[in-house]
Design a protein around this motif. Structure first.
Motif, PDB file in Angstrom:
ATOM      1  N   VAL A 420      27.949  24.145  50.817  1.00 51.15           N
ATOM      2  CA  VAL A 420      27.485  25.429  49.839  1.00 51.15           C
ATOM      3  C   VAL A 420      27.714  26.501  50.773  1.00 51.15           C
ATOM      4  N   SER A 421      27.505  26.398  52.072  1.00 53.49           N
ATOM      5  CA  SER A 421      27.786  27.653  52.828  1.00 53.49           C
ATOM      6  C   SER A 421      29.205  28.093  52.815  1.00 53.49           C
ATOM      7  N   MET A 422      29.975  26.991  53.020  1.00 51.84           N
ATOM      8  CA  MET A 422      31.474  27.256  52.957  1.00 51.84           C
ATOM      9  C   MET A 422      31.804  27.836  51.586  1.00 51.84           C
ATOM     10  N   TYR A 423      31.221  27.452  50.673  1.00 54.34           N
ATOM     11  CA  TYR A 423      31.677  27.854  49.204  1.00 54.34           C
ATOM     12  C   TYR A 423      31.490  29.510  49.224  1.00 54.34           C
ATOM     13  N   THR A 447      38.753  20.570  55.074  1.00 55.66           N
ATOM     14  CA  THR A 447      37.245  20.189  54.871  1.00 55.66           C
ATOM     15  C   THR A 447      36.864  21.279  54.076  1.00 55.66           C
ATOM     16  N   VAL A 448      37.147  22.658  54.503  1.00 57.82           N
ATOM     17  CA  VAL A 448      36.553  23.832  53.930  1.00 57.82           C
ATOM     18  C   VAL A 448      36.926  23.756  52.357  1.00 57.82           C
ATOM     19  N   LEU A 449      38.328  23.437  52.083  1.00 56.59           N
ATOM     20  CA  LEU A 449      38.940  23.454  50.725  1.00 56.59           C
ATOM     21  C   LEU A 449      38.266  22.347  49.985  1.00 56.59           C
ATOM     22  N   HIS A 450      38.259  21.214  50.444  1.00 61.06           N
ATOM     23  CA  HIS A 450      37.604  20.012  49.875  1.00 61.06           C
ATOM     24  C   HIS A 450      36.046  20.467  49.618  1.00 61.06           C
ATOM     25  N   ALA A 451      35.286  21.006  50.310  1.00 58.24           N
ATOM     26  CA  ALA A 451      34.045  21.600  50.108  1.00 58.24           C
ATOM     27  C   ALA A 451      33.747  22.467  48.944  1.00 58.24           C
ATOM     28  N   CYS A 452      34.681  23.496  48.964  1.00 63.16           N
ATOM     29  CA  CYS A 452      34.818  24.410  47.834  1.00 63.16           C
ATOM     30  C   CYS A 452      35.048  23.700  46.553  1.00 63.16           C
ATOM     31  N   ARG A 453      35.989  22.895  46.651  1.00 63.04           N
ATOM     32  CA  ARG A 453      36.321  22.108  45.038  1.00 63.04           C
ATOM     33  C   ARG A 453      35.363  21.215  44.747  1.00 63.04           C
ATOM     34  N   THR A 454      34.511  20.747  45.730  1.00 60.67           N
ATOM     35  CA  THR A 454      33.403  19.659  45.480  1.00 60.67           C
ATOM     36  C   THR A 454      32.082  20.448  44.853  1.00 60.67           C
ATOM     37  N   VAL A 455      31.938  21.812  45.430  1.00 59.48           N
ATOM     38  CA  VAL A 455      30.773  22.646  44.964  1.00 59.48           C
ATOM     39  C   VAL A 455      31.287  23.344  43.500  1.00 59.48           C
ATOM     40  N   GLU A 456      32.471  23.397  43.151  1.00 58.68           N
ATOM     41  CA  GLU A 456      32.918  23.928  41.937  1.00 58.68           C
ATOM     42  C   GLU A 456      32.645  22.976  40.907  1.00 58.68           C
ATOM     43  N   ASN A 457      33.087  21.497  41.223  1.00 61.17           N
ATOM     44  CA  ASN A 457      33.080  20.608  40.397  1.00 61.17           C
ATOM     45  C   ASN A 457      31.576  20.259  40.009  1.00 61.17           C
ATOM     46  N   LEU A 458      30.704  20.163  41.046  1.00 64.80           N
ATOM     47  CA  LEU A 458      29.370  19.879  40.938  1.00 64.80           C
ATOM     48  C   LEU A 458      28.715  20.963  39.917  1.00 64.80           C
ATOM     49  N   LYS A 459      28.886  22.327  40.242  1.00 63.82           N
ATOM     50  CA  LYS A 459      28.641  23.120  39.507  1.00 63.82           C
ATOM     51  C   LYS A 459      28.328  23.007  37.962  1.00 63.82           C
ATOM     52  N   VAL A 460      29.631  22.261  37.731  1.00 63.98           N
ATOM     53  CA  VAL A 460      30.077  21.971  36.070  1.00 63.98           C
ATOM     54  C   VAL A 460      29.024  21.220  35.655  1.00 63.98           C
ATOM     55  N   ARG A 463      23.416  20.482  36.268  1.00 68.31           N
ATOM     56  CA  ARG A 463      22.742  21.459  35.960  1.00 68.31           C
ATOM     57  C   ARG A 463      21.822  22.148  36.925  1.00 68.31           C
ATOM     58  N   LYS A 464      21.056  21.242  37.635  1.00 71.42           N
ATOM     59  CA  LYS A 464      20.117  21.776  38.417  1.00 71.42           C
ATOM     60  C   LYS A 464      20.959  22.116  39.949  1.00 71.42           C
ATOM     61  N   PHE A 465      22.114  21.651  40.374  1.00 70.36           N
ATOM     62  CA  PHE A 465      22.762  22.213  41.245  1.00 70.36           C
ATOM     63  C   PHE A 465      23.202  23.733  40.995  1.00 70.36           C
ATOM     64  N   LYS A 466      23.577  23.727  39.828  1.00 69.49           N
ATOM     65  CA  LYS A 466      24.136  25.192  39.201  1.00 69.49           C
ATOM     66  C   LYS A 466      22.904  26.131  39.526  1.00 69.49           C
ATOM     67  N   ASP A 467      21.799  25.809  39.143  1.00 67.58           N
ATOM     68  CA  ASP A 467      20.778  26.750  39.175  1.00 67.58           C
ATOM     69  C   ASP A 467      20.450  27.199  40.640  1.00 67.58           C
ATOM     70  N   SER A 471      20.689  30.901  42.237  1.00 72.11           N
ATOM     71  CA  SER A 471      19.456  31.481  42.769  1.00 72.11           C
ATOM     72  C   SER A 471      19.731  32.054  44.282  1.00 72.11           C
ATOM     73  N   ILE A 472      20.812  31.129  44.980  1.00 69.96           N
ATOM     74  CA  ILE A 472      21.243  31.539  46.237  1.00 69.96           C
ATOM     75  C   ILE A 472      22.044  32.772  46.052  1.00 69.96           C
ATOM     76  N   ASP A 473      23.069  32.718  45.115  1.00 71.14           N
ATOM     77  CA  ASP A 473      24.071  34.068  44.863  1.00 71.14           C
ATOM     78  C   ASP A 473      22.960  35.210  44.617  1.00 71.14           C
ATOM     79  N   LYS A 474      21.861  34.998  43.956  1.00 67.83           N
ATOM     80  CA  LYS A 474      21.176  36.287  43.595  1.00 67.83           C
ATOM     81  C   LYS A 474      20.645  36.803  45.103  1.00 67.83           C
ATOM     82  N   VAL A 475      20.185  36.075  45.792  1.00 67.00           N
ATOM     83  CA  VAL A 475      19.754  36.554  47.132  1.00 67.00           C
ATOM     84  C   VAL A 475      20.789  37.258  47.769  1.00 67.00           C
ATOM     85  N   LEU A 476      22.109  36.937  47.665  1.00 69.21           N
ATOM     86  CA  LEU A 476      23.118  37.163  48.413  1.00 69.21           C
ATOM     87  C   LEU A 476      23.691  38.544  48.028  1.00 69.21           C
ATOM     88  N   LYS A 477      23.567  38.470  46.695  1.00 71.47           N
ATOM     89  CA  LYS A 477      23.872  39.871  46.136  1.00 71.47           C
ATOM     90  C   LYS A 477      22.969  40.987  46.046  1.00 71.47           C
TER      91      LYS A 477
END
Ligand code: ADP
Ligand code: MG
Length: 479
Positions: A420-423, A447-460, A463-467, A471-477
């Motif tokens: 998630v950090s990598m993403y 590894t980073v590329l794989h991580a980003c893809r994994t996160v993208e896939n899991l997000k779809v 549901r819980k993971f997407k939430d 939340s993290i996105d909100k904090v960062l923004k």
């Protein structure tokens, strides 16, 4: 040359150093004070040499008080310090070949009187000298700020080309005035000096003067006080090229603007070149009389944009080369170019700190060292989201100690936090995949590329993971 007794300047400086050392952090002391060399002591004026203009500015900006009191304690109340700045100039190369070329050292004196509350460069006001001859006018140009070490990029191409053309045919191009504008630290002053220097090379017969608007204003005020406004105007009318830096400082100064207006008209009529720099375009700058603003638009206005990554890397290599470093790991250059994006001055600051640390402590120049120096010396401008911050936010969210992130742990939870950090690092920083990998536990770019893809896939699919991500996105923004 001089029969005055030479006092023991080394001992005096050593005493100053021991006072300073007691008052500032060891790291800062090592970085900023150890590289300074005492040069001489005459008439209670201690001359010290700094390795570059940047050092001088940094010391002036951050350690002026402490230096002042140290000098006073050692030399008494009327002790003074004078800086000599080592300017390394190498006019030929932009990219470093192996080995370091001839570095010609020039020095520039800046006199500082420590009795003054504010630090002031003592720039001679030549117009008050009696019997002034045209040839005696010093251009005030800094030889270190030339075209050879001004790296060209998309961000500055128009301004640079116009400046170069002016230096070939000053006053006769349609670029009169040349109005350069940009945010801070993007090369206006450098380019302005470069144009002046290049003009002097092409046309040594011309009298060029660089002046910053503050100095111009002080000179004007001084002239008005002494009833010498005519001399003041007359002095400026003797010039063939006038470079006036940071004109926004004349905002609201009606009288100074008025006198500048007359000088400007005279120059324009005589086809003499004027170069103006400002922090905003003529259309946006405030506090100027309309008649001046419209004149600013007569010639060419050109802006300098923040450099793109490729140009940043070129600038970094160039600066390292000029500082005598011909080989540095590509990953460090890459890292620096990603961390400092909006201000070239900060690139320079970071490089000097890194060089100082690596030479003083005999450390290798590594990404880790670069990171430490940047965290310490470079303020995070423009609210960038840094990878460190992302890592902290993600770890806090999942309640995982941050050092786990850098470990080689393959525990499922930790792996996911790392991914998630990598993403988010990919989303919010312009670090390369390789750089993100290095900073997330020395992983490779795949590894980073794989991580980003994994996160993208899991997000779809989850549901819980997407939430959680939201939340993290909100904090960062909101940071
Ligand atoms: P400004 O006047 O716009 O605030 P400066 O001209 O003082 O910016 O530039 C800040 C620092 O960045 C200077 O040390 C300058 O030499 C360096 N710099 C800016 N632009 C370039 C460039 N294109 N190539 C190399 N160095 C640059
Ligand atoms: Mg400037």
């Amino acid at each position: 040359m001089n029969n005055e007794p030479v006092q023991d300047y080394t001992a005096v400086w050593d005493k100053c150093l021991s006072i300073i050392k007691d008052n500032i952090e060891e790291n800062s002391f090592n970085t900023w004070f150890l590289p300074i060399k005492p040069i001489s002591l005459k008439n209670n004026v201690l001359t010290i040499q700094t390795p570059s203009l940047y050092y001088y500015e940094w010391i002036e900006g951050n350690y002026w008080q402490i230096l002042k009191s140290a000098i006073r304690r050692v030399l008494g109340k009327d002790g003074k310090v004078e800086y000599q700045i080592l300017v390394t100039s190498d006019n030929t190369m932009v990219l470093p070949p192996s080995g370091v070329g001839n570095i010609e050292a020039q020095t520039k004196n800046i006199n500082i009187n420590i009795d003054e509350n504010t630090s002031q460069k003592e720039i001679p006001n030549p117009f008050v000298l009696p019997g002034l001859k045209k040839l005696n006018i010093q251009s005030q140009l800094n030889k270190a700020l030339n075209f050879d070490n001004f790296v060209e990029g998309e961000c500055n191409r128009l301004a640079r080309a116009a400046g170069y053309a002016i230096a070939q045919n000053p006053g006769t191009t349609t670029f009169n005035p040349l109005f350069l504008y940009s945010g801070v630290g993007l090369g206006k002053t450098h380019l302005a000096h470069a144009i002046g220097l290049q003009t002097k090379i092409n046309r040594p017969d011309l009298t060029v003067l660089y002046v910053d608007s503050d100095t111009f204003m002080q000179q004007y005020v001084e002239a008005a006080r002494g009833n010498n406004i005519n001399d003041f105007v007359h002095f400026y009318q003797m010039l063939d090229m006038l470079i006036i830096d940071d004109i926004q400082f004349l905002s609201g100064k009606e009288k100074t603007q008025e006198v500048f207006f007359h000088i400007f008209n005279y120059f324009h009529q005589k086809h003499r070149q004027i170069i103006i720099t400002a922090d905003k375009s003529p259309a946006e700058i405030l506090g100027f009389e309309q008649r001046l603003l419209s004149r600013f638009k007569w010639g060419l206005s050109a802006d300098l944009q923040p450099p793109d990554k490729e140009t940043r890397m070129k600038i970094i290599r160039n600066k390292l080369y000029n500082n005598g470093i011909s080989s540095i790991p590509d990953e460090v250059v890459e890292y620096l170019s990603c961390r400092i994006v909006t201000n070239i001055r900060e690139i320079e600051g970071a490089i000097i700190s890194i060089l100082a640390q690596s030479s003083l402590n005999k450390k290798q120049i590594t990404v880790e060292l670069a990171k430490q120096m940047i965290d310490k010396f470079v303020r995070n401008t423009a609210h960038e989201i840094s990878i460190d911050y992302i890592q902290k936010v993600v770890c806090d969210f999942y309640n995982v100690p941050i050092n786990e992130l850098f470990s080689s742990s393959r525990k499922r939870d930790i792996v996911q936090v790392r991914q998630v950090s990598m993403y988010f690092a990919k989303k919010y920083t312009d670090l390369s995949l390789a750089q993100i990998g290095i900073q997330c536990g020395k992983k490779d770019h795949a590894t980073v590329l794989h991580a980003c893809r994994t996160v993208e896939n899991l997000k779809v699919t989850d549901r819980k993971f997407k939430d959680e991500l939201d939340s993290i996105d909100k904090v960062l923004k909101n940071s």
